[in-house]
Design an enzyme around this catalytic site. Structure first.
Site, PDB file in Angstrom:
ATOM      1  CE  LYS A 154      99.966  17.916 -16.674  1.00  0.00           C
ATOM      2  NZ  LYS A 154     100.339  18.271 -15.312  1.00  0.00           N
TER       3      LYS A 154
ATOM      4  CD  GLN B  49     101.164  21.607 -13.341  1.00  0.00           C
ATOM      5  OE1 GLN B  49     100.258  20.974 -13.866  1.00  0.00           O
ATOM      6  NE2 GLN B  49     102.405  21.157 -13.328  1.00  0.00           N
TER       7      GLN B  49
ATOM      8  CG  ASP C 254      98.774  15.035 -10.324  1.00  0.00           C
ATOM      9  OD1 ASP C 254      99.107  14.544 -11.425  1.00  0.00           O
ATOM     10  OD2 ASP C 254      98.892  16.241 -10.038  1.00  0.00           O
TER      11      ASP C 254
END
Ligand code: NAP
Length: 286
Positions: free
Chosen positions: A54, A98, A121
């Site tokens: 990412k 995460q 997200d």
């Protein structure tokens, strides 16, 4: 018949290139460089690989990225404080914690604490609620990637029968909501669905997001269907989807492979979301 194999890598590359151009325009207009902040609690090797990818993608798109790696022993209160600090940091446009997080931390509590304007997200209750209301804010990256593939392939969704297998907050439910927003007739299947194959075989558009390798065979595919396989399952034969690819290609019109289908779209859509968040925060048009 042999189905068209949809090239997710190429679609993702095109999205990333588009974002790169738009980031350059955004910055040239005087806005700050869009910046993503990532957090990994502890040192899970898989999470580190995902997050490193990412950061590389951000760099290639001309975006900034910062990383926080608190120890595995971090308490929920400490992580909540870090998430609040990132929310208050004017130099941060997107926040990505995460998952999974260690057992002492509730993932729901952490996700709920993320500033919805920086929730790249798309998992906070506010953004999930906006999607449920049909007025999407930041949409979860993998479902957005599925939708981008369908858009890119020119799949007619209006009035189409769409079946989504899987009802997770991360994939199944948001995919179904996006399809409904595009006026498809949507059925969601899950582990308690009776006669899964017969239900799937009605689908003009079949999206599998289950986590069981090869679950859906030829009998679950309507001739001429578009099949989007989100499943990413590590098996002795390598990475496999939820659809029996060889069998499905004999029946479907088009299908995403695993790997190389939906997978590459997730990072591409994370970049899209980070730019969208940065634009909204800087008051520039979307
Ligand atoms: P999840 O949270 O475990 O949800 C799985 C869903 O599948 C649940 O709704 C479950 O039903 C349903 N299910 C399980 N077994 C079933 C069966 N035999 N028949 C019908 N439905 C069944 O998984 P997820 O996070 O949504 O992920 C799904 C898959 O997508 C995984 O393979 C994951 O690795 C992959 N994935 C890929 C990406 C990417 O490509 N970037 C991103 C995210 C996820 P119940 O609700 O009844 O339990």
């Amino acid at each position: 018949m042999s189905a068209r194999v949809i090239d997710g890598k190429a679609i993702a590359a095109a999205v990333r290139e588009r974002v790169r151009g738009e980031v350059a325009e955004h910055v040239a207009a005087g806005a700050p460089v869009p910046t993503l902040a990532t957090v990994i609690v502890g040192d899970d090797p898989a999470s580190e690989i995902y997050v490193a990818n990412k950061h590389r993608a951000c760099e290639e798109a001309g975006m900034g990225s910062i990383h926080h790696g608190p120890a595995a022993s971090t308490s929920e209160a400490e992580l909540l404080e870090l998430v609040a600090d990132l929310g208050a940091d004017d130099g941060v446009d997107g926040i990505l914690v995460q998952l999974p997080v260690p057992d002492q931390i509730s993932p729901d509590a952490i996700v709920a604490a993320i500033d919805p304007a920086k929730d790249v997200d798309g998992l906070t209750p506010l953004n999930a609620g906006l999607l449920a209301h049909g007025t999407p804010g930041l949409v979860p990256c993998t479902p957005a990637g599925v939708f981008e593939i369908l858009r890119h392939e020119g799949v007619e969704l209006e009035g189409a029968e769409a079946v989504v297998v899987g009802r997770s907050k991360l994939v199944g439910v948001p995919v179904a909501r996006l399809l409904l927003g595009a006026n498809a007739t949507v059925t969601i299947c899950h582990s308690r669905t009776r006669d899964l194959a017969a239900t799937c075989a009605r689908a003009d558009v079949l999206v599998a997001a289950v986590g069981v390798p090869g679950l859906l065979g030829a009998e679950a595919i309507k001739p001429g269907a578009v099949v989007i396989d989100v499943g990413t399952n590590r098996t002795e034969d390598g990475l496999r989807g939820d659809v029996d690819f060889e069998a499905a290609t004999e029946v479907a019109w088009a299908i995403t492979p695993v790997p190389g289908g939906v997978g590459p779209m997730t990072i591409a859509m994370l970049l899209v979301n980070t730019l969208q968040a940065a634009r909204a925060r800087s008051g520039s048009p979307a």
